[in-house]
Design an enzyme around this catalytic site. Sequence first.
Site, short mmCIF file in Angstrom:
data_model
loop_
_atom_site.label_atom_id
_atom_site.label_comp_id
_atom_site.label_asym_id
_atom_site.label_seq_id
_atom_site.Cartn_x
_atom_site.Cartn_y
_atom_site.Cartn_z
N CYS A 1 0.84 -1.20 0.00
CA CYS A 1 0.00 0.00 0.00
C CYS A 1 0.88 1.25 0.00
CB CYS A 1 -0.99 -0.03 1.16
SG CYS A 1 -2.34 1.15 0.97
N HIS B 1 -3.93 -4.66 -0.32
CA HIS B 1 -3.48 -5.28 0.93
C HIS B 1 -3.55 -6.79 0.78
CE1 HIS B 1 -3.06 -1.81 3.62
NE2 HIS B 1 -3.95 -1.24 2.84
N GLU C 1 -2.64 -9.01 2.77
CA GLU C 1 -3.03 -9.62 4.05
C GLU C 1 -4.53 -9.52 4.29
OE1 GLU C 1 -1.70 -6.70 3.62
OE2 GLU C 1 -2.37 -5.28 5.15
#
Lengths: 205, 254
Positions: free
Chosen positions: A79, A185, A187
């Site tokens: 990001c 992202h 994750e």
Amino acid sequence: MISIIDYGAGNLKSVQHALSTLGFKTEIISSKEKINESDALILPGVGAFQDAMDQLVSLDLVDPIRENVKKGKPILGICLGLQLFFETSYENGKWAGLSLLEGEIVRFQDDVKVPHMGWNTLIPNPNANLEKGISAGISEKDYAYFVHSYYAEPKKQDEVVLWSDYGVRFPAAVQKGNVYGMQFHPEKSSEVGMKLLKNFGELVT
Amino acid sequence: MLAKRIIPCLDVRNGRVVKGQKFQNIKDVDDPVSLAKTYSEQGADELVFYDITASNEARDIFIDVVEQTAEQVHIPFTVGGGIRSVEDFRKVLKAGADKVSVNSAAVKNPQIIQEAAQKFGSQCVVLSIDAKQNEQGWWTVYLNGGRVNTEKDVLEWAKDGERLGAGEIVLNVMDTDGVKTGFSLAITKAISEQVNIPVVASGGAGNQEHFLEVLTEGKADAALAASVFHFEEIKVKELKDYLAANDVEVRRIS
């Protein structure tokens, strides 16, 4: 050991949990010594570009990151982390970045809602390797989770691995040698994100 | 293309999900983390956890739920309920929440939006608005679960929220909440057209058509619901297949 750089910008735990779930050893670090010792680095980040650079400067991490990357140590920017890799950002002013990649960070136009928030499709660059490497196993049908108001305009389009489209075509993932960046992202991108983190982990450990 | 989001909302009390409906006295409980995992596996795009506890002890249990979710669920989630200060923002973000929604506290002190946006970034500040329409057709902002009318104009409040730095708006229409007669399309559309941040529609979901309407005609960027998902009247995966068949861009998992 994959070292996640803590410089006060964002949610490190989610990245760490995701990597741990995948079986990779991680630690959260914030010193020059630890950067030198690590096998691979992750630069996460949410928030403002200028604040993030200021933090890296005040923790005296800019040169250690640059030197380690120059020597070939893999680094993944997530990001804002990806945005910091570029030369210049126009987020509320004009700010210098880490200059690991050539290009600029600019804002989405107001013909779309800003921030760009949600799941968007990943569009592999025609020259991207979908068999092995960072984008192994990714296809046109895959979505990743984005939250950002600015995006990278790279000087070299062949350093883009995955594109996405939000009023304008912008880089979702970039790679130049040992420098990897993801605007989304991973994750938070469910199975697709886990696949990409696994690819990174396997490349660097 | 950016996909429209489907968001199940989980009300949490004393560490358990409360499945309640407004006009029916049904109560059931479930473990929030395992329910969150289930929704994620079914293709939910995000989750919202709403803390409906009052005591400090229960608050700690709630924070624990947030931490466990962040560890085990790899989709974004918002935390709301009981957020009164920038310090409250910090606590839930530190526990692993991606976004924080603020409601009553922002009405009482709009500066909290600005302070939180400056500290943590607009992307994690969600302004949640409880709205009701009066007999003259005027939409106003309510507090305390619809009991207190602030007389504040809903559209103006949404614009104020954007100006102060909110990154997203959740419009929860109290009239339709729990009654399953569909989302309120006109006000959702009006807000979505007049702010330049994403708008999440909430309140009124009863069937798949309601989701289709609010994501097309209502111009919502996302739709949130609780009981229809909890009671499995609508399954996330089937809903997305239905939306995709009706030309709505949604993320479907294979």
